[in-house]
Design a protein around this motif. Structure first.
Motif, PDB file in Angstrom:
ATOM      1  N   ASP A  40     -76.409 -68.290  68.509  1.00  0.00           N
ATOM      2  CA  ASP A  40     -75.990 -67.362  69.547  1.00  0.00           C
ATOM      3  C   ASP A  40     -77.039 -67.349  70.654  1.00  0.00           C
ATOM      4  O   ASP A  40     -78.220 -67.610  70.419  1.00  0.00           O
ATOM      5  CB  ASP A  40     -75.827 -65.962  68.931  1.00  0.00           C
ATOM      6  N   THR A  41     -76.631 -67.064  71.880  1.00  0.00           N
ATOM      7  CA  THR A  41     -77.585 -67.067  72.996  1.00  0.00           C
ATOM      8  C   THR A  41     -78.649 -65.988  72.815  1.00  0.00           C
ATOM      9  O   THR A  41     -79.807 -66.209  73.162  1.00  0.00           O
ATOM     10  CB  THR A  41     -76.864 -66.855  74.338  1.00  0.00           C
ATOM     11  N   ASP A  42     -78.258 -64.834  72.282  1.00  0.00           N
ATOM     12  CA  ASP A  42     -79.246 -63.781  72.037  1.00  0.00           C
ATOM     13  C   ASP A  42     -80.273 -64.235  71.011  1.00  0.00           C
ATOM     14  O   ASP A  42     -81.479 -63.991  71.160  1.00  0.00           O
ATOM     15  CB  ASP A  42     -78.558 -62.500  71.558  1.00  0.00           C
ATOM     16  N   GLU A  43     -79.795 -64.909  69.965  1.00  0.00           N
ATOM     17  CA  GLU A  43     -80.710 -65.415  68.944  1.00  0.00           C
ATOM     18  C   GLU A  43     -81.622 -66.495  69.515  1.00  0.00           C
ATOM     19  O   GLU A  43     -82.814 -66.552  69.185  1.00  0.00           O
ATOM     20  CB  GLU A  43     -79.926 -65.965  67.760  1.00  0.00           C
ATOM     21  N   ALA A  44     -81.088 -67.335  70.381  1.00  0.00           N
ATOM     22  CA  ALA A  44     -81.897 -68.391  70.993  1.00  0.00           C
ATOM     23  C   ALA A  44     -82.986 -67.789  71.884  1.00  0.00           C
ATOM     24  O   ALA A  44     -84.135 -68.234  71.857  1.00  0.00           O
ATOM     25  CB  ALA A  44     -81.014 -69.339  71.794  1.00  0.00           C
TER      26      ALA A  44
END
Length: 116
Positions: A40-44
């Motif tokens: 996910d972009t937030d996780e990245a």
């Protein structure tokens, strides 16, 4: 019997589901071994932030543990000048030598006064 089976299935999810019908099947496209890993972009962004903080902490730890390396600066506007150890600096003497010099000059002045 069906109620008891439903209660056992509800209370023991670790048992799993078993089927006897060959036409009933399903495929999990997300947890299979050949599925591409997705992030996910937030996780990245969070992972990048954590890695940047870890790198900064590692640099700080290295600076603290190895003071002999010294400080390097890449900015041209950031500079300092040591006025005490440069070759053109006037000679300075330590406090002990200055005190001894003052005593010697005082004794010389007293002897000169006695001589005249």
């Amino acid at each position: 019997a069906a109620l008891k089976k439903s209660a056992v299935d509800y209370m023991h999810p670790e048992v799993g589901v078993t089927t006897t019908d060959a036409t009933v099947f399903g495929r999990n496209y997300f947890n299979r071994a050949s599925a591409p890993e997705t992030e996910d972009t937030d996780e990245a962004e969070e992972r990048a932030l954590v890695l940047a903080e870890a790198a900064a902490l590692k640099k700080s730890a290295m600076d603290y543990m190895h003071p002999e390396v010294g400080v390097t600066s890449a900015d041209g506007a950031c500079f300092g000048r040591n006025y005490f150890n440069r070759p053109s600096a006037p000679e300075t003497e330590e406090d002990e030598f200055a005190d001894e010099r003052a005593e010697i000059l005082a004794e010389a002045a007293a002897l000169k006064k006695l001589a005249t």
